[in-house]
Design an enzyme around this catalytic site. Structure first.
Site, PDB file in Angstrom:
ATOM      1  N   ARG A 225       0.845  -1.189   0.000  1.00 51.90           N
ATOM      2  CA  ARG A 225       0.000   0.000   0.000  1.00 51.90           C
ATOM      3  C   ARG A 225       0.884   1.243   0.000  1.00 51.90           C
ATOM      4  O   ARG A 225       1.902   1.300   0.698  1.00 51.90           O
ATOM      5  CB  ARG A 225      -0.927   0.020   1.231  1.00 51.90           C
ATOM      6  CG  ARG A 225      -2.045  -1.029   1.175  1.00 51.90           C
ATOM      7  CD  ARG A 225      -3.057  -0.664   0.098  1.00 51.90           C
ATOM      8  NE  ARG A 225      -4.111  -1.656  -0.071  1.00 51.90           N
ATOM      9  CZ  ARG A 225      -4.142  -2.587  -1.004  1.00 51.90           C
ATOM     10  NH1 ARG A 225      -3.130  -2.706  -1.846  1.00 51.90           N
ATOM     11  NH2 ARG A 225      -5.167  -3.413  -1.106  1.00 51.90           N
ATOM     12  N   HIS A 273       0.711  -0.369 -10.489  1.00 53.08           N
ATOM     13  CA  HIS A 273      -0.211  -1.159  -9.671  1.00 53.08           C
ATOM     14  C   HIS A 273      -0.605  -2.454 -10.402  1.00 53.08           C
ATOM     15  O   HIS A 273      -1.791  -2.754 -10.589  1.00 53.08           O
ATOM     16  CB  HIS A 273      -1.464  -0.357  -9.311  1.00 53.08           C
ATOM     17  CG  HIS A 273      -2.136  -0.860  -8.060  1.00 53.08           C
ATOM     18  ND1 HIS A 273      -2.736  -0.028  -7.153  1.00 53.08           N
ATOM     19  CD2 HIS A 273      -2.302  -2.121  -7.572  1.00 53.08           C
ATOM     20  CE1 HIS A 273      -3.252  -0.743  -6.162  1.00 53.08           C
ATOM     21  NE2 HIS A 273      -2.993  -2.029  -6.399  1.00 53.08           N
TER      22      HIS A 273
END
Length: 310
Positions: A225, A273
Site C-alpha cells: 500500500r 499497480h
C-alpha cells in the site's frame, strides 16, 4: 427459491464475472439470480468493488454479506453505511500473482540485473552476486500474501525474516512482532518487501528513522500500500545512498501524477499497480463458497475485522 446476488463491481468486468460466478455457483448446487440490476430490498449478497456503482449500503436491508473483490479494504471499512458483514478477497490467483511479482523483483535486485540491462557502455569482469543463502530478505506483513511470498523466497534459499502485528509461525521463516521485532527485521534486511495493509498504525511506517535503521544500500520493494512509505523520507534516503533502490507498485495517489519525483529518480522503479490483480476465474470460486456458507449459516471466509482495519 433462488439466491439474489447483485454484482456491484467494475461494470467493464461484468461479462466475465457473470459467466464465472454463474458457473461457480452452479458447481456448488446453488440456484442464483445474478444481475447488476436487482431491487435493493431483494438483494441477498453484494459482490462488491470500491470502483463499482454502490457507495451507500443503507438500502440493502436484506443483504447477508458484502463480498469484496479486492484484497485491500481501506477504501470501504470506514464507510458508515456498511453494516453488513464484509469479506475481503483472498484467492489462489491473487496470491500466486503477488508471489510471482515479488520473487521476480527480489531476484532482479539480488542478481543486479539492472546493471546489465540498463548499461550505457560495455561492462565486463564484474563480481558475481552472492548466493541467495547469503542475502537476507525481510517481509513486512505475514498475512495470506506475505506468508506465501516469504515461503517462496525461502524455497529459493534466501534467508527470510518476517514481521507482523501479531506473532506468526511460518516454516523456515524467522518471524517477529512488536517494535523491537520491527527494528530487528529492518536492521538485517538487504531487501525489504512491504505487504502490510493500510491502517492508521501502518501509515508512514517506513520513515526517516526506520530507513536509517536499515543496512546502507538496502532495497525497498512495495507492492502493498502506498501510505506505508513516507515519500519525502524515501526520496531523501535514496539521494543520500542510505537506500539503494526502491521498486514501487502502489502510491498514495493513483495513477501516480506525471510530475511526481519518483518518475524521474534514477534509483526508483515505478510499476503501475500491476503486482497482482483479482482473477475472475479464481475469485468466483471464493465468492460462491461464501454464498454457500451464508446459506448454510456457516462462518464466512476472510471476514474483515473492522476494529483492526483488515
Amino acid at each position: 427459491m433462488s439466491v439474489k446476488v447483485l454484482y456491484a463491481g467494475n461494470p467493464a468486468q461484468w461479462p466475465v464475472y457473470d459467466a464465472e460466478l454463474s458457473g461457480a455457483l452452479a458447481d456448488l448446487g446453488i440456484t442464483a439470480h445474478l444481475s447488476r440490476d436487482i431491487a435493493a430490498t431483494d438483494v441477498d449478497y453484494i459482490v462488491y468493488a470500491p470502483n463499482g456503482p454502490v457507495q451507500d449500503f443503507t438500502p440493502f436491508t436484506r443483504a447477508k454479506a458484502v463480498l469484496g473483490l479486492w484484497a485491500g479494504v481501506e477504501k470501504v471499512v470506514g464507510n458508515p453505511t456498511l453494516t453488513q458483514p464484509y469479506t475481503r478477497m483472498v484467492d489462489d490467483g491473487l496470491t500466486e500473482g503477488m508471489t510471482e511479482w515479488v520473487t521476480g523483483h527480489v531476484l532482479r535486485h539480488h542478481l543486479g540485473m539492472d546493471t546489465y540491462i540498463h548499461r550505457t557502455q560495455p561492462i565486463w569482469n564484474c563480481p558475481a552476486p552472492p548466493l541467495a543463502r547469503d542475502r537476507t530478505v525481510g517481509v513486512l506483513g505475514l498475512g495470506a500474501l506475505g506468508a506465501t511470498a516469504a515461503q517462496a523466497l525461502r524455497a529459493l534459499n534466501f534467508n527470510v525474516v518476517g514481521w507482523s502485528r501479531t506473532p506468526k509461525q511460518i516454516d523456515g521463516v524467522e518471524s517477529f512482532s512488536g517494535e523491537a521485532g520491527l527494528q530487528t527485521v529492518l536492521g538485517c534486511a538487504d531487501i525489504l518487501v512491504l505487504l502490510l495493509p493500510a491502517t492508521a498504525q501502518t501509515k508512514n511506517l517506513l520513515n526517516a528513522v526506520r530507513f536509517a535503521q536499515m543496512p546502507k544500500g538496502a532495497v525497498i520493494i512495495n507492492p502493498g500500500r502506498g501510505p506505508l512509505i513516507d515519500d519525502a523520507a524515501l526520496l531523501a534516503a535514496l539521494d543520500a545512498g542510505q537506500i539503494g533502490h526502491a521498486t514501487l507498485d502502489v502510491f498514495r495517489v493513483e495513477p501516480l501524477p506525471d510530475d511526481h519525483p519518483y518518475w524521474a529518480h534514477p534509483n526508483v522503479t515505478v510499476t503501475p499497480h500491476i503486482a497482482s490483480d483479482t482473477r475472475p476465474a479464481t475469485a468466483a470460486r471464493v465468492i460462491a463458497e461464501n454464498i454457500r456458507r451464508g446459506e448454510a449459516d456457516e462462518p464466512f471466509l476472510h471476514l474483515v475485522d473492522r476494529a483492526v482495519g483488515y
